[in-house]
Design an enzyme around this catalytic site. Structure first.
Site, PDB file in Angstrom:
ATOM      1  CG  HIS A  29      12.727 -11.602  -9.787  1.00 57.19           C
ATOM      2  ND1 HIS A  29      11.866 -12.622 -10.132  1.00 57.19           N
ATOM      3  CD2 HIS A  29      12.039 -10.440  -9.983  1.00 57.19           C
ATOM      4  CE1 HIS A  29      10.710 -12.111 -10.515  1.00 57.19           C
ATOM      5  NE2 HIS A  29      10.782 -10.793 -10.430  1.00 57.19           N
ATOM      6  N   PRO A 118       4.124 -12.760  -2.671  1.00 58.32           N
ATOM      7  CG  PRO A 118       1.856 -13.239  -2.789  1.00 58.32           C
ATOM      8  CD  PRO A 118       3.196 -13.895  -2.636  1.00 58.32           C
ATOM      9  CG  ASP A 157      15.138  -1.969  -0.016  1.00 58.22           C
ATOM     10  OD1 ASP A 157      15.399  -1.500   1.098  1.00 58.22           O
ATOM     11  OD2 ASP A 157      16.002  -2.265  -0.855  1.00 58.22           O
ATOM     12  CG  HIS A 262      13.925  -6.223  -9.243  1.00 60.01           C
ATOM     13  ND1 HIS A 262      13.946  -6.405  -7.880  1.00 60.01           N
ATOM     14  CD2 HIS A 262      12.689  -6.614  -9.655  1.00 60.01           C
ATOM     15  CE1 HIS A 262      12.775  -6.885  -7.486  1.00 60.01           C
ATOM     16  NE2 HIS A 262      11.994  -7.021  -8.548  1.00 60.01           N
ATOM     17  CD  GLU A 409      -9.346  -5.580  10.370  1.00 57.19           C
ATOM     18  OE1 GLU A 409     -10.328  -5.107  10.977  1.00 57.19           O
ATOM     19  OE2 GLU A 409      -8.353  -4.900  10.031  1.00 57.19           O
ATOM     20  CG  PHE A 435     -13.318  -5.173   8.215  1.00 52.00           C
ATOM     21  CD1 PHE A 435     -12.916  -3.992   7.613  1.00 52.00           C
ATOM     22  CD2 PHE A 435     -14.276  -5.113   9.208  1.00 52.00           C
ATOM     23  CE1 PHE A 435     -13.451  -2.780   8.005  1.00 52.00           C
ATOM     24  CE2 PHE A 435     -14.820  -3.906   9.609  1.00 52.00           C
ATOM     25  CZ  PHE A 435     -14.408  -2.724   9.004  1.00 52.00           C
ATOM     26  CG  HIS A 471     -19.281  -1.229   8.877  1.00 43.14           C
ATOM     27  ND1 HIS A 471     -18.826  -0.013   8.442  1.00 43.14           N
ATOM     28  CD2 HIS A 471     -18.496  -1.574   9.937  1.00 43.14           C
ATOM     29  CE1 HIS A 471     -17.818   0.385   9.203  1.00 43.14           C
ATOM     30  NE2 HIS A 471     -17.593  -0.549  10.115  1.00 43.14           N
ATOM     31  NE  ARG A 518     -25.803  -5.744  15.061  1.00 40.84           N
ATOM     32  CZ  ARG A 518     -26.132  -4.466  14.925  1.00 40.84           C
ATOM     33  NH1 ARG A 518     -26.528  -4.010  13.758  1.00 40.84           N
ATOM     34  NH2 ARG A 518     -26.066  -3.647  15.953  1.00 40.84           N
TER      35      ARG A 518
END
Length: 656
Positions: A29, A118, A157, A262, A409, A435, A471, A518
């Site tokens: 790049h 990333p 960007d 690019h 998160e 999550f 969940h 839990r």
């Protein structure tokens, strides 16, 4: 040669080398590398404090290339700055076994402070680095004498379009991380075309609204203006700073300013055109001695001098603060042997959920390990990451070790990576297991970077209950187990939970995900030491072994209950607790055969989650391969047939 002439020669040499690097690889790049060259030239030659002879000096300034696709520029800067990145390394850019891979990799190439690529993760990692800089300076008496550096990051960007970037920007502004400086290469082009195709927000006011200072440089080739902006940013007392630099992507190319530069090499013809545009008349991969000498006299000399001064301060500090320096050294080497004790004692009637057990372990260890810090994504009361006598990490109390990450998160996980990249802290972060999907890319980055990140994931099955399928993390555990170099531990009781904490804190290069229930779990005949083996026999067969039940977490007690029913029906089974497939797979073949001593057709896996992956150990799987349901936990569990009688019936049918 006056300074302006030297600046022009150096920037042209850097740009020309980036062209050569990408052209030779026939891949890469060049666009941002050419546009941002004056930015990194100015930063490295005039500001960045680091020593190429000691790349891991702990008080160096950190630089993170968030837009990691511009790696040819970073490698070229490392080369001219005196790091062990040779011209031959530049010539082998993106090739097998090269020290110059397509995107920067931490601990693979000297001078690379973070794995990046990333988009957006580099920004979030930089936020974590800045948090750790502030924390480690504050956690020791006169600690600012030992830790007092800046954190720089360069983004484009694309980084700012990723949702992660705003999570991180908001977090940094909230904590007023004034020693964090983000430089934004604003060239108005992305891979698919002009930025106006997909982006029209006011970046300046976005950052101002998030609690940042914003400076602007209207000409990306104006080294004096870039220099002044960085100088001003370093003087900020109360806010992180964004420097917006307007650049031209692929500067000098016939296709400059377009998406065509690019991610494609310029080629020989356009490369020659660009070099002529710069007035650079040297052969390929040729950098004038004047450029090397300038970086020796600026970057290298500044860094060596700074480290020499720091070492004198360190030696003086060590004599005056013997107790503190021992902790400081342990913190930066990750040594917890003096703080993590032996197996605790548990009452026979202990029935803590593993999330409660984890909370107790955390509070105990928080008082013993002075550099342990972390927090959760606004679920401290549910994941049990509240510290009874802890102090929050804030601008006013930077020595606090409890972090309120808010509902961020992804940024939380990526910032933890940055904190570990900085060093000086052992960290943990907490969220509901479902999550983990929001955090996955950062977990993968931790594994790739060999960072001992620690994730506390509670609400680990359909026993979440009334919150329902949204969940209930049916498939999430399989996802985590699929990531290379991630140790997923799902403990069956308090004893295994404490053992998991010990394993996580002692880890040097492997992230750990602790999967917590839990619901309450009875204390079993579990083994504190055998958790490190990944699996062990928790309940032996009576006489003749007919079958083996392999279970994790809350399902271990279920398997033991089913074992009793099966014995009455004439089937003699063994129960194996397998808290970590990752650790079990590392054991000797002899040990693995000792634990799983029957053929796979006589082995049944038991887990109240997806059966994906279990066929590695068992032909028969007892799990859930649909989404869950909204109901009280006991009703949800019963509806999915996770009762002792149901499991016993399944085993009888499977083994028959």
């Amino acid at each position: 040669m006056n300074q302006k002439e030297l600046d022009k020669l150096a920037v042209s040499a850097i740009r020309a080398t980036c062209i050569d690097v990408v052209n030779k690889a026939k891949s890469g790049h060049p666009g941002m590398a050419l546009g941002s060259a004056p930015i990194l030239y100015t930063l490295f030659s005039k500001h960045l404090v680091a020593n190429p002879k000691d790349p891991l000096w702990i008080n160096r300034d950190r630089f993170i290339l968030s837009a990691g696709h511009a790696s040819s520029l970073l490698y070229t800067m490392l080369h001219v700055s005196g790091y062990r990145v040779s011209l031959d390394d530049l010539k082998s850019f993106r090739q097998l076994g090269s020290l110059t891979p397509g995107h920067p990799e931490y601990k693979h190439t000297e001078g690379v402070d973070a794995t990046s690529g990333p988009l957006g993760q580099g920004i979030a990692q930089a936020v974590g680095v800045a948090m750790a800089e502030r924390a480690t300076a504050a956690q020791y008496k006169d600690g600012e004498k030992l830790i007092n550096h800046y954190t720089y990051a360069l983004c484009g960007d694309g980084c700012l379009q990723e949702g992660l970037s705003q999570e991180a920007i908001s977090l940094a502004g909230h904590h007023r991380l004034n020693k964090l400086i983000l430089i934004y290469d604003s060239n108005n082009v992305t891979l698919d075309g002009g930025l106006d195709l997909s982006f029209s927000e006011d970046v300046k006011h976005r950052f101002l609204a998030s609690g940042w200072d914003v400076l602007e440089v209207n000409d990306g080739n104006d080294i004096e203006a870039i220099d002044k902006a960085i100088t001003k940013a370093k003087d900020s007392k109360d806010k992180p700073t964004l420097i917006i630099v307007k650049t031209v992507i692929g500067y000098g190319s016939e296709k400059q300013g377009t998406s065509k530069v690019h991610g494609n090499p310029l080629g020989e013809e356009d490369g020659a055109h660009a070099k002529a545009f710069y007035g650079y008349n040297y052969p390929a991969f040729t950098i004038p001695e004047e450029v090397y000498n300038y970086f020796k006299d600026t970057f290298a000399k500044r860094g060596e001098k700074a480290e020499e001064s720091w070492k004198k301060v360190y030696d003086s500090y060590a004599k005056a603060h013997k107790d503190e320096i021992k902790v400081f050294e342990d913190a930066f080497t990750g040594n917890v042997s003096s703080y993590v004790g032996k197996e605790p004692e548990f009452a026979a009637d202990n029935a803590d959920s593993s999330r409660v057990a984890s909370g107790k372990a955390l509070n105990d260890l928080h008082s013993k390990v002075p550099f342990l810090m972390g927090g959760s994504a606004d679920v401290a009361g549910s994941v049990m990451t509240k510290i009874t006598d802890g102090v929050n990490f804030t601008k006013e109390t930077p020595s606090g070790r409890n972090i309120n990450f808010g509902i961020r998160e992804f940024a939380m996980a990526a910032a933890q990576n940055g904190m570990l990249l900085h060093g000086g802290v052992k960290t943990y972060v907490g969220a509901f297991l479902v999550f983990a999907d929001y955090m996955k890319a950062a977990i993968r980055m931790a594994a790739l970077s060999k960072l001992p990140a620690f994730y506390l994931f509670s609400h680990d099955s359909i026993a979440v209950g009334e919150d329902g399928p949204t969940h209930q993390p049916i498939e999430t555990l399989a996802m985590l187990r699929s990531i290379p170099n991630v140790n997923v531990i799902r403990p069956c009781d308090s004893r295994e939970t404490y053992a998991a904490w010990k394993i996580a804190l002692e880890s040097k290069e492997t992230p750990t995900a602790l999967i917590l229930s839990r619901q309450n779990l009875p204390l079993l005949n579990s083994s504190y030491s055998d958790v490190s083996k990944g699996a062990y026999i928790i309940s032996k067969e009576s006489k003749k072994l007919d079958a083996i039940l392999v279970a994790t977490g809350s399902e271990v007690s279920l398997a033991i209950s089913a074992q009793k029913i099966l014995f009455e029906k004439g089937l003699d089974v063994r129960v194996v607790s397998m808290p970590s497939t990752f650790l079990f797979d590392k054991q000797s073949e002899e040990y693995k055969h000792k634990v799983l001593s029957l053929s796979k057709d006589k082995i049944i896996s038991v887990e109240m989650l997806s059966t994906f992956g279990w066929h590695k150990y068992a032909n028969h799987t007892y799990g859930i391969d649909t989404f869950g349901t909204s109901a009280p936990a006991k009703d949800a569990i019963k509806s999915f047939h996770f009762m002792p009688e149901d499991l016993a019936d399944f085993v009888m049918k499977s083994i028959k």
